[in-house]
Motif scaffolding. Sequence first.
Motif, PDB file in Angstrom:
ATOM      1  N   ASN A  87     -99.483  35.110 115.719  1.00  0.00           N
ATOM      2  CA  ASN A  87    -100.749  35.582 115.161  1.00  0.00           C
ATOM      3  C   ASN A  87    -100.561  36.555 114.011  1.00  0.00           C
ATOM      4  OD1 ASN A  87    -102.068  34.099 117.120  1.00  0.00           O
ATOM      5  ND2 ASN A  87    -102.123  35.797 118.567  1.00  0.00           N
ATOM      6  N   PHE A  88     -99.317  36.938 113.712  1.00  0.00           N
ATOM      7  CA  PHE A  88     -99.075  37.894 112.649  1.00  0.00           C
ATOM      8  C   PHE A  88     -98.997  37.189 111.303  1.00  0.00           C
ATOM      9  CE2 PHE A  88     -97.328  40.477 116.152  1.00  0.00           C
ATOM     10  CZ  PHE A  88     -98.052  41.632 115.919  1.00  0.00           C
ATOM     11  N   PRO A  89     -99.512  37.848 110.259  1.00  0.00           N
ATOM     12  CA  PRO A  89     -99.355  37.273 108.920  1.00  0.00           C
ATOM     13  C   PRO A  89     -97.889  37.343 108.485  1.00  0.00           C
ATOM     14  CG  PRO A  89    -100.434  39.415 108.804  1.00  0.00           C
ATOM     15  CD  PRO A  89    -100.272  39.082 110.256  1.00  0.00           C
ATOM     16  N   ASN A  90     -97.521  36.515 107.525  1.00  0.00           N
ATOM     17  CA  ASN A  90     -96.164  36.500 107.005  1.00  0.00           C
ATOM     18  C   ASN A  90     -95.917  37.772 106.199  1.00  0.00           C
ATOM     19  OD1 ASN A  90     -93.717  36.049 105.816  1.00  0.00           O
ATOM     20  ND2 ASN A  90     -94.353  34.239 104.692  1.00  0.00           N
ATOM     21  N   ARG A  91     -95.007  38.605 106.703  1.00  0.00           N
ATOM     22  CA  ARG A  91     -94.640  39.832 105.993  1.00  0.00           C
ATOM     23  C   ARG A  91     -93.158  39.808 105.643  1.00  0.00           C
ATOM     24  NH1 ARG A  91     -98.209  42.472 110.177  1.00  0.00           N
ATOM     25  NH2 ARG A  91    -100.173  42.717 109.099  1.00  0.00           N
ATOM     26  N   PHE A  92     -92.592  38.612 105.546  1.00  0.00           N
ATOM     27  CA  PHE A  92     -91.164  38.483 105.287  1.00  0.00           C
ATOM     28  C   PHE A  92     -90.861  37.841 103.945  1.00  0.00           C
ATOM     29  CE2 PHE A  92     -91.751  38.511 109.885  1.00  0.00           C
ATOM     30  CZ  PHE A  92     -91.002  39.631 110.197  1.00  0.00           C
ATOM     31  N   THR A  93     -91.748  36.961 103.491  1.00  0.00           N
ATOM     32  CA  THR A  93     -91.538  36.338 102.185  1.00  0.00           C
ATOM     33  C   THR A  93     -92.805  36.494 101.354  1.00  0.00           C
ATOM     34  OG1 THR A  93     -92.238  34.158 102.978  1.00  0.00           O
ATOM     35  CG2 THR A  93     -89.867  34.657 103.060  1.00  0.00           C
ATOM     36  N   PHE A  94     -92.597  36.606 100.028  1.00  0.00           N
ATOM     37  CA  PHE A  94     -93.710  36.930  99.135  1.00  0.00           C
ATOM     38  C   PHE A  94     -93.621  36.100  97.859  1.00  0.00           C
ATOM     39  CE2 PHE A  94     -92.242  40.629 101.486  1.00  0.00           C
ATOM     40  CZ  PHE A  94     -93.373  40.936 102.208  1.00  0.00           C
ATOM     41  N   PRO A  95     -94.774  35.774  97.282  1.00  0.00           N
ATOM     42  CA  PRO A  95     -94.768  35.091  95.990  1.00  0.00           C
ATOM     43  C   PRO A  95     -94.693  36.117  94.857  1.00  0.00           C
ATOM     44  CG  PRO A  95     -97.009  35.323  96.772  1.00  0.00           C
ATOM     45  CD  PRO A  95     -96.123  35.888  97.847  1.00  0.00           C
ATOM     46  N   CYS A  96     -94.182  35.697  93.723  1.00  0.00           N
ATOM     47  CA  CYS A  96     -94.193  36.567  92.541  1.00  0.00           C
ATOM     48  C   CYS A  96     -95.623  36.595  92.011  1.00  0.00           C
ATOM     49  CB  CYS A  96     -93.249  36.031  91.474  1.00  0.00           C
ATOM     50  SG  CYS A  96     -93.371  36.961  89.916  1.00  0.00           S
ATOM     51  N   PRO A  97     -96.178  37.779  91.752  1.00  0.00           N
ATOM     52  CA  PRO A  97     -97.549  37.832  91.245  1.00  0.00           C
ATOM     53  C   PRO A  97     -97.667  37.444  89.765  1.00  0.00           C
ATOM     54  CG  PRO A  97     -96.660  40.041  91.425  1.00  0.00           C
ATOM     55  CD  PRO A  97     -95.625  39.114  91.998  1.00  0.00           C
ATOM     56  N   TYR A  98     -96.535  37.295  89.077  1.00  0.00           N
ATOM     57  CA  TYR A  98     -96.551  36.934  87.660  1.00  0.00           C
ATOM     58  C   TYR A  98     -96.351  35.442  87.411  1.00  0.00           C
ATOM     59  CZ  TYR A  98     -96.007  41.916  86.595  1.00  0.00           C
ATOM     60  OH  TYR A  98     -96.182  43.262  86.488  1.00  0.00           O
ATOM     61  N   CYS A  99     -95.530  34.809  88.221  1.00  0.00           N
ATOM     62  CA  CYS A  99     -95.223  33.402  87.977  1.00  0.00           C
ATOM     63  C   CYS A  99     -95.378  32.616  89.280  1.00  0.00           C
ATOM     64  CB  CYS A  99     -93.806  33.244  87.400  1.00  0.00           C
ATOM     65  SG  CYS A  99     -92.469  33.732  88.507  1.00  0.00           S
ATOM     66  N   SER A 100     -95.025  31.372  89.274  1.00  0.00           N
ATOM     67  CA  SER A 100     -95.279  30.518  90.439  1.00  0.00           C
ATOM     68  C   SER A 100     -94.161  30.542  91.482  1.00  0.00           C
ATOM     69  CB  SER A 100     -95.495  29.078  89.968  1.00  0.00           C
ATOM     70  OG  SER A 100     -94.331  28.635  89.286  1.00  0.00           O
ATOM     71  N   GLU A 101     -93.113  31.340  91.277  1.00  0.00           N
ATOM     72  CA  GLU A 101     -92.023  31.357  92.258  1.00  0.00           C
ATOM     73  C   GLU A 101     -92.464  31.991  93.562  1.00  0.00           C
ATOM     74  OE1 GLU A 101     -87.964  31.730  91.455  1.00  0.00           O
ATOM     75  OE2 GLU A 101     -88.281  31.859  89.293  1.00  0.00           O
ATOM     76  N   LYS A 102     -91.945  31.445  94.668  1.00  0.00           N
ATOM     77  CA  LYS A 102     -92.362  31.888  96.004  1.00  0.00           C
ATOM     78  C   LYS A 102     -91.149  32.167  96.877  1.00  0.00           C
ATOM     79  CE  LYS A 102     -96.648  29.415  96.118  1.00  0.00           C
ATOM     80  NZ  LYS A 102     -97.241  28.350  95.650  1.00  0.00           N
ATOM     81  N   ASN A 103     -91.446  32.627  98.086  1.00  0.00           N
ATOM     82  CA  ASN A 103     -90.465  32.817  99.152  1.00  0.00           C
ATOM     83  C   ASN A 103     -89.385  33.846  98.837  1.00  0.00           C
ATOM     84  OD1 ASN A 103     -91.728  30.929 100.829  1.00  0.00           O
ATOM     85  ND2 ASN A 103     -90.722  29.270  99.735  1.00  0.00           N
ATOM     86  N   PHE A 104     -89.763  34.942  98.185  1.00  0.00           N
ATOM     87  CA  PHE A 104     -88.842  36.047  97.972  1.00  0.00           C
ATOM     88  C   PHE A 104     -88.925  36.988  99.161  1.00  0.00           C
ATOM     89  CE2 PHE A 104     -89.853  34.982  93.516  1.00  0.00           C
ATOM     90  CZ  PHE A 104     -88.570  34.836  93.009  1.00  0.00           C
ATOM     91  N   ASP A 105     -87.779  37.489  99.626  1.00  0.00           N
ATOM     92  CA  ASP A 105     -87.862  38.617 100.543  1.00  0.00           C
ATOM     93  C   ASP A 105     -88.194  39.834  99.678  1.00  0.00           C
ATOM     94  OD1 ASP A 105     -85.471  39.327  99.273  1.00  0.00           O
ATOM     95  OD2 ASP A 105     -84.260  39.207 101.073  1.00  0.00           O
ATOM     96  N   GLN A 106     -88.400  40.968 100.303  1.00  0.00           N
ATOM     97  CA  GLN A 106     -88.850  42.128  99.535  1.00  0.00           C
ATOM     98  C   GLN A 106     -87.844  42.505  98.447  1.00  0.00           C
ATOM     99  OE1 GLN A 106     -90.808  45.283 101.641  1.00  0.00           O
ATOM    100  NE2 GLN A 106     -89.690  46.804 100.477  1.00  0.00           N
ATOM    101  N   GLU A 107     -86.567  42.576  98.813  1.00  0.00           N
ATOM    102  CA  GLU A 107     -85.543  42.936  97.825  1.00  0.00           C
ATOM    103  C   GLU A 107     -85.466  41.897  96.716  1.00  0.00           C
ATOM    104  OE1 GLU A 107     -80.728  43.410  97.550  1.00  0.00           O
ATOM    105  OE2 GLU A 107     -81.699  43.908  99.451  1.00  0.00           O
ATOM    106  N   GLY A 108     -85.583  40.622  97.092  1.00  0.00           N
ATOM    107  CA  GLY A 108     -85.537  39.550  96.103  1.00  0.00           C
ATOM    108  C   GLY A 108     -86.700  39.607  95.129  1.00  0.00           C
TER     109      GLY A 108
END
Length: 183
Positions: A87-108
Amino acid sequence: FCTPCLQECLKPKKPVCGVCRSTLSPGSRALDLEKQIETTETACNGCHKKMYLSKMRSHAASCSKYQNYIMEGVKAVTKEPLHNTRNFPNRFTFPCPYCSEKNFDQEGLVEHCKTLHSMDAKQVVCPICASMPWGDPNYRSANFMEHLQRRHRFSYDTFVVRDYDADEDDMMAQVLMRSLRDK
């Protein structure tokens, strides 16, 4: 830091500080500290097996008695039982807010934005903050790069016991209780 974590921070491609992720200059390794980590012996809080600090993280990841020890501590300080993780939202991978790349961890994501978007002045929503219960998915940061470097120098999971719904006072109480138990 244990040896694997130090090695991660000292990769030839990007030697960075383990805490603030700032770039390290050549020769700035704390060899005395590394030696101390390699030679200091301690015992696992779960199974009480003795080992060097440098081996503790990998041991803790596979020690069921240590996992039980941690869960008992979490249960002792949380008000409600742990929720079903599905039930938790995904807080492990994130999309780039500038381009279409996805699935970055926070450091990435931080590294990607520093490398490819450091000069982009477009106001964007921070995907890391937006995934948190207190985050506003509509708030656009005036200086996203500065926000990333100041606010996301470390992963929340390192310091938070995955109870993102707890307020700051609750989290502080949990940390204090765990620190007292660990002595």
